[in-house]
Design an enzyme around this catalytic site. Structure first.
Site, PDB file in Angstrom:
ATOM      1  N   PRO A  96       0.823  -1.220   0.000  1.00  0.00           N
ATOM      2  CA  PRO A  96       0.000   0.000   0.000  1.00  0.00           C
ATOM      3  C   PRO A  96       0.856   1.269   0.000  1.00  0.00           C
ATOM      4  O   PRO A  96       0.353   2.356  -0.210  1.00  0.00           O
ATOM      5  CB  PRO A  96      -0.830  -0.117   1.287  1.00  0.00           C
ATOM      6  CG  PRO A  96      -0.150  -1.134   2.128  1.00  0.00           C
ATOM      7  CD  PRO A  96       0.618  -2.027   1.216  1.00  0.00           C
ATOM      8  N   ARG A 161      -4.698  -7.286 -20.763  1.00  0.00           N
ATOM      9  CA  ARG A 161      -5.643  -6.826 -21.798  1.00  0.00           C
ATOM     10  C   ARG A 161      -5.066  -5.717 -22.675  1.00  0.00           C
ATOM     11  O   ARG A 161      -5.652  -5.373 -23.698  1.00  0.00           O
ATOM     12  CB  ARG A 161      -6.996  -6.455 -21.196  1.00  0.00           C
ATOM     13  CG  ARG A 161      -7.014  -5.300 -20.263  1.00  0.00           C
ATOM     14  CD  ARG A 161      -8.311  -5.270 -19.488  1.00  0.00           C
ATOM     15  NE  ARG A 161      -9.502  -5.163 -20.323  1.00  0.00           N
ATOM     16  CZ  ARG A 161      -9.854  -4.099 -21.016  1.00  0.00           C
ATOM     17  NH1 ARG A 161      -9.094  -3.025 -20.971  1.00  0.00           N
ATOM     18  NH2 ARG A 161     -10.940  -4.075 -21.741  1.00  0.00           N
TER      19      ARG A 161
HETATM   20  N1  SAM Z   1       1.586  -3.026   7.469  1.00  0.00           N
HETATM   21  C1  SAM Z   1       1.593  -2.726   6.070  1.00  0.00           C
HETATM   22  C2  SAM Z   1       1.518  -1.218   5.862  1.00  0.00           C
HETATM   23  O1  SAM Z   1       0.851  -0.555   6.661  1.00  0.00           O
HETATM   24  O2  SAM Z   1       2.097  -0.707   4.899  1.00  0.00           O
HETATM   25  C3  SAM Z   1       0.415  -3.387   5.375  1.00  0.00           C
HETATM   26  C4  SAM Z   1       0.574  -4.843   5.253  1.00  0.00           C
HETATM   27  S1  SAM Z   1      -0.803  -5.623   4.432  1.00  0.00           S
HETATM   28  C5  SAM Z   1      -1.803  -6.078   5.813  1.00  0.00           C
HETATM   29  C6  SAM Z   1      -0.166  -7.139   3.891  1.00  0.00           C
HETATM   30  C7  SAM Z   1       0.259  -7.195   2.445  1.00  0.00           C
HETATM   31  O3  SAM Z   1      -0.855  -6.958   1.609  1.00  0.00           O
HETATM   32  C8  SAM Z   1       1.287  -6.178   2.001  1.00  0.00           C
HETATM   33  O4  SAM Z   1       2.591  -6.603   2.305  1.00  0.00           O
HETATM   34  C9  SAM Z   1       1.046  -6.077   0.508  1.00  0.00           C
HETATM   35  O5  SAM Z   1       1.744  -7.073  -0.199  1.00  0.00           O
HETATM   36  C10 SAM Z   1      -0.442  -6.340   0.398  1.00  0.00           C
HETATM   37  N2  SAM Z   1      -1.235  -5.108   0.224  1.00  0.00           N
HETATM   38  C11 SAM Z   1      -2.070  -4.566   1.118  1.00  0.00           C
HETATM   39  N3  SAM Z   1      -2.651  -3.470   0.643  1.00  0.00           N
HETATM   40  C12 SAM Z   1      -2.196  -3.295  -0.606  1.00  0.00           C
HETATM   41  C13 SAM Z   1      -2.425  -2.316  -1.621  1.00  0.00           C
HETATM   42  N4  SAM Z   1      -3.254  -1.294  -1.430  1.00  0.00           N
HETATM   43  N5  SAM Z   1      -1.765  -2.456  -2.790  1.00  0.00           N
HETATM   44  C14 SAM Z   1      -0.918  -3.484  -2.999  1.00  0.00           C
HETATM   45  N6  SAM Z   1      -0.657  -4.444  -2.072  1.00  0.00           N
HETATM   46  C15 SAM Z   1      -1.281  -4.344  -0.890  1.00  0.00           C
END
Ligand code: SAM
Length: 270
Positions: A96, A161
């Site tokens: 994120p 796509r």
């Molecule tokens: N503690 C992290 C932070 O606050 O940045 C978030 C971890 S999230 C619970 C677990 C995993 O989900 C991340 O390591 C990522 O790979 C994925 N993830 C969660 N949200 C995402 C997003 N908006 N875009 C891409 N990957 C995401």
């Protein structure tokens, strides 16, 4: 002919839940792209690269705090193995905290040889992976998912796509929303009348020029009403400027009539 042209764009997802990808590979345009050798796909289990009987991929965070963090050693080994399989692929960490995925990023990625998509879980991955093992960090939006797998699928889907020859005609991707910084025009199919709402007559006229003009105008109206921010940054064509000017004249007419005899005139414009 290079590797990509011969064998298709290569997508490798690194994940602790590879089976999540099976139904995704099995359907629709993704399935067709695989069958036509336009893309190659695989989901590799990060656990295969973890040491010990229990193949642990996570551990407690240094400094305390809640949750678990993905250990660097299995991730590094998985990324190295994927890079050996696909040396020209871009290594992308889903997070994120990454740059926001949009149509522009999808176009940019669609010209690469392949993508290695690293899916985090828990509280994310050990920071040393972000520094030394990846080329890019991408987020699919300002919200937090439980894992990177869905984000990886979103990217694979949107990028696939755009690969030439994937959709019915080049047309389809070019006319889609965002391709020209506007939303796509209104679409209708049979029946001609549905619960009292008819298909616009112009679409039944067979006059291709008129239909094109109507589509351009509905596309602009929808963008103006739903996503005006897109128009602010768009380089408008002469025809689009003419359409906007015509609306201005029409809107001014409505305001003028109101001020003479409409409710606005009665209330004194208060
Ligand atoms: N503690 C992290 C932070 O606050 O940045 C978030 C971890 S999230 C619970 C677990 C995993 O989900 C991340 O390591 C990522 O790979 C994925 N993830 C969660 N949200 C995402 C997003 N908006 N875009 C891409 N990957 C995401």
């Amino acid at each position: 002919m290079d590797n990509r042209q011969k064998k298709g764009m290569n997508f490798i997802a690194l994940t602790i839940f590879p089976e999540m990808f099976n139904p995704f590979w099995e359907h629709g345009i993704i399935r067709r792209a695989i069958d036509r050798n336009k893309i190659r796909v695989s989901a590799i289990d990060i656990r295969n690269f973890a040491e010990g009987k229990h193949r642990v991929t996570d551990d407690r965070p240094y400094g305390g705090g809640c949750g678990m963090v993905m250990k660097p050693e299995p991730l590094a080994a998985a990324i190295r193995a994927a890079t050996q399989k696909a040396p020209l692929s871009k290594k992308i960490l889903l997070t994120p905290q990454g740059r926001r995925f949009d149509s522009g990023v999808a176009h940019e990625l669609s010209s690469s040889d392949g993508l290695i998509l690293i899916c985090g879980r828990y509280e994310g991955v050990d920071e040393r992976i972000c520094h030394d093992f990846i080329d890019d960090e991408i987020s699919i939006g300002d919200y937090v998912l439980t894992g990177g797998e869905l984000a990886a699928m979103v990217i694979i889907d949107a990028v696939t796509r755009l690969i030439p020859g994937i959709l019915g005609g080049k047309e389809s991707a070019e006319k889609d929303s965002f391709s020209g910084s506007v939303l796509e025009y209104a679409q209708y199919t049979r029946p001609r009348s549905f619960e009292g709402h008819n298909v616009p007559e112009i679409l039944l006229s067979g006059d291709h020029q008129k239909i094109e003009n109507w589509r351009l105008e509905t596309s602009l109206i929808r963008t103006f009403l739903k996503r005006p921010d897109l128009l602010e940054n768009k380089a408008l064509s002469k025809q689009e400027i003419e359409i906007l000017k015509k609306w201005c004249v029409d809107i001014e007419k409505i305001i003028h009539n109101q001020s003479l005899s409409g409710p606005g005139a009665l209330s004194g414009g208060q």
